[in-house]
Scaffold this motif. Structure first.
Motif, PDB file in Angstrom:
ATOM      1  N   PRO A  32       0.828  -1.217   0.000  1.00  9.12           N
ATOM      2  CA  PRO A  32       0.000   0.000   0.000  1.00  9.12           C
ATOM      3  C   PRO A  32       0.861   1.265   0.000  1.00  9.12           C
ATOM      4  N   ASP A  33       0.338   2.329  -0.630  1.00  9.73           N
ATOM      5  CA  ASP A  33       1.106   3.563  -0.779  1.00  9.73           C
ATOM      6  C   ASP A  33       1.543   4.162   0.551  1.00  9.73           C
ATOM      7  N   ASN A  34       0.758   3.924   1.605  1.00  7.55           N
ATOM      8  CA  ASN A  34       1.072   4.540   2.896  1.00  7.55           C
ATOM      9  C   ASN A  34       2.045   3.699   3.723  1.00  7.55           C
ATOM     10  N   GLN A  35       2.560   2.605   3.122  1.00  4.49           N
ATOM     11  CA  GLN A  35       3.476   1.719   3.838  1.00  4.49           C
ATOM     12  C   GLN A  35       4.787   1.554   3.077  1.00  4.49           C
ATOM     13  N   GLU A  36       5.847   1.308   3.849  1.00  2.75           N
ATOM     14  CA  GLU A  36       7.117   0.825   3.309  1.00  2.75           C
ATOM     15  C   GLU A  36       7.465  -0.419   4.126  1.00  2.75           C
ATOM     16  N   SER A  46      10.276  -8.734   9.731  1.00  2.00           N
ATOM     17  CA  SER A  46       9.928  -7.626   8.840  1.00  2.00           C
ATOM     18  C   SER A  46       9.852  -6.344   9.651  1.00  2.00           C
ATOM     19  N   ILE A  47      10.110  -5.222   8.995  1.00  6.11           N
ATOM     20  CA  ILE A  47       9.920  -3.923   9.617  1.00  6.11           C
ATOM     21  C   ILE A  47       9.061  -3.089   8.675  1.00  6.11           C
ATOM     22  N   ILE A  48       8.013  -2.499   9.237  1.00  7.16           N
ATOM     23  CA  ILE A  48       7.003  -1.797   8.450  1.00  7.16           C
ATOM     24  C   ILE A  48       6.917  -0.351   8.935  1.00  7.16           C
ATOM     25  N   PHE A  49       7.004   0.569   7.992  1.00  9.25           N
ATOM     26  CA  PHE A  49       6.805   1.992   8.264  1.00  9.25           C
ATOM     27  C   PHE A  49       5.457   2.358   7.656  1.00  9.25           C
ATOM     28  N   GLU A  50       4.615   3.045   8.417  1.00 11.31           N
ATOM     29  CA  GLU A  50       3.239   3.268   7.967  1.00 11.31           C
ATOM     30  C   GLU A  50       2.779   4.659   8.385  1.00 11.31           C
ATOM     31  N   LEU A  51       2.109   5.348   7.465  1.00  6.40           N
ATOM     32  CA  LEU A  51       1.514   6.652   7.746  1.00  6.40           C
ATOM     33  C   LEU A  51       0.002   6.504   7.807  1.00  6.40           C
ATOM     34  N   LEU A  52      -0.588   6.986   8.904  1.00  6.84           N
ATOM     35  CA  LEU A  52      -2.031   6.908   9.097  1.00  6.84           C
ATOM     36  C   LEU A  52      -2.568   8.279   9.465  1.00  6.84           C
ATOM     37  N   ASP A  53      -3.835   8.518   9.139  1.00  3.48           N
ATOM     38  CA  ASP A  53      -4.478   9.740   9.617  1.00  3.48           C
ATOM     39  C   ASP A  53      -4.447   9.736  11.141  1.00  3.48           C
ATOM     40  N   LEU A  54      -4.159  10.889  11.730  1.00  3.04           N
ATOM     41  CA  LEU A  54      -4.057  10.990  13.191  1.00  3.04           C
ATOM     42  C   LEU A  54      -5.338  10.483  13.842  1.00  3.04           C
ATOM     43  N   GLU A  55      -5.181   9.503  14.719  1.00  2.00           N
ATOM     44  CA  GLU A  55      -6.334   8.903  15.410  1.00  2.00           C
ATOM     45  C   GLU A  55      -6.738   9.828  16.552  1.00  2.00           C
ATOM     46  N   PRO A  56      -7.968  10.370  16.500  1.00  2.08           N
ATOM     47  CA  PRO A  56      -8.360  11.318  17.550  1.00  2.08           C
ATOM     48  C   PRO A  56      -8.657  10.603  18.869  1.00  2.08           C
ATOM     49  N   GLY A  57      -8.505  11.351  19.955  1.00  6.14           N
ATOM     50  CA  GLY A  57      -8.968  10.863  21.249  1.00  6.14           C
ATOM     51  C   GLY A  57      -8.083   9.833  21.912  1.00  6.14           C
TER      52      GLY A  57
END
Length: 209
Positions: A32-36, A46-57
């Motif tokens: 997926p585009d948001n992962q390396e 494995s090592i995974i780098f991931e960008l996610l929308d900030l989880e509120p709360g």
């Protein structure tokens, strides 16, 4: 030895040093585009780098636990347990180079890191593996993003009559960690966090929907 080499994430907007035994999974299958994702050809880790929308709360002090539980659900883990959680209100304590670039994106950042274990199938295998995990969540409210770094280390099946290996011991997290206590994985994880560096905040502008 397994020399660390500099890798470019998301087109070079972020860089990190990883052991040369870790191969970029996107060379062999779609990611997926948001992962390396990088896979160690020697240990199966494995090592995974991931960008996610900030989880509120979320409570910043325990945010890594939320994402660990999310992964347990996503992986249909039969069991999951957290060994240790640490919170770093100052990101530079844990990731000294990540925000050296400065800028508005660095405002209000914090980090939370944990070690744990899940019993879950890895990479489409049918039988579940015992997977030891180290997970860091860097909260970047300035760019409305949660950055996750997850190291998954499937245990090698115990030898005939042998016992399962111990989970990652306490004390393998954070800048004072004794990474020898859980080699080589704790060292790989610590090296990734220590070298992870933001090069271009424009990465996050492109992410906004």
């Amino acid at each position: 030895g397994d020399v660390a080499t500099l890798r470019e994430l998301w087109g070079g907007a972020v860089t990190v040093s990883l052991p040369s035994s870790y191969n970029d999974v996107s060379d062999v299958r779609q990611v997926p585009d948001n992962q390396e994702v990088f896979l160690c050809r020697e240990t199966g880790a494995s090592i995974i780098f991931e960008l996610l929308d900030l989880e509120p709360g979320l409570d910043d002090a325990t945010s890594a636990t939320h994402f660990f539980n999310d992964l347990a659900t996503a992986n249909a883990a039969a069991e999951s347990a957290v060994t240790e959680v640490q919170h770093f209100p100052d990101v530079s304590t844990l990731l000294p180079r990540l925000l050296a670039i400065g800028g508005e994106g660095a405002a209000g950042a914090s980090a939370c890191v944990l070690s744990g274990r899940q019993l879950a199938a890895q990479f489409n295998r049918t039988t579940p593996d015992t997977v030891d995990m180290l997970l860091a969540n860097v909260r970047l409210p300035g760019v409305a993003t949660d950055l996750l770094v997850t190291l998954n280390a499937p245990q090698q099946p115990p030898a005939e009559g042998g016992a399962a290996a111990d989970p990652p011991p306490a004390g393998v997290l954070g800048p004072e960690a004794d990474v020898r206590a859980w080699a080589p994985h704790a060292g790989t994880f610590a090296g990734a966090l220590g070298s992870l560096e933001m090069r271009d905040w424009a990465l996050f502008g492109e992410q906004e929907q």
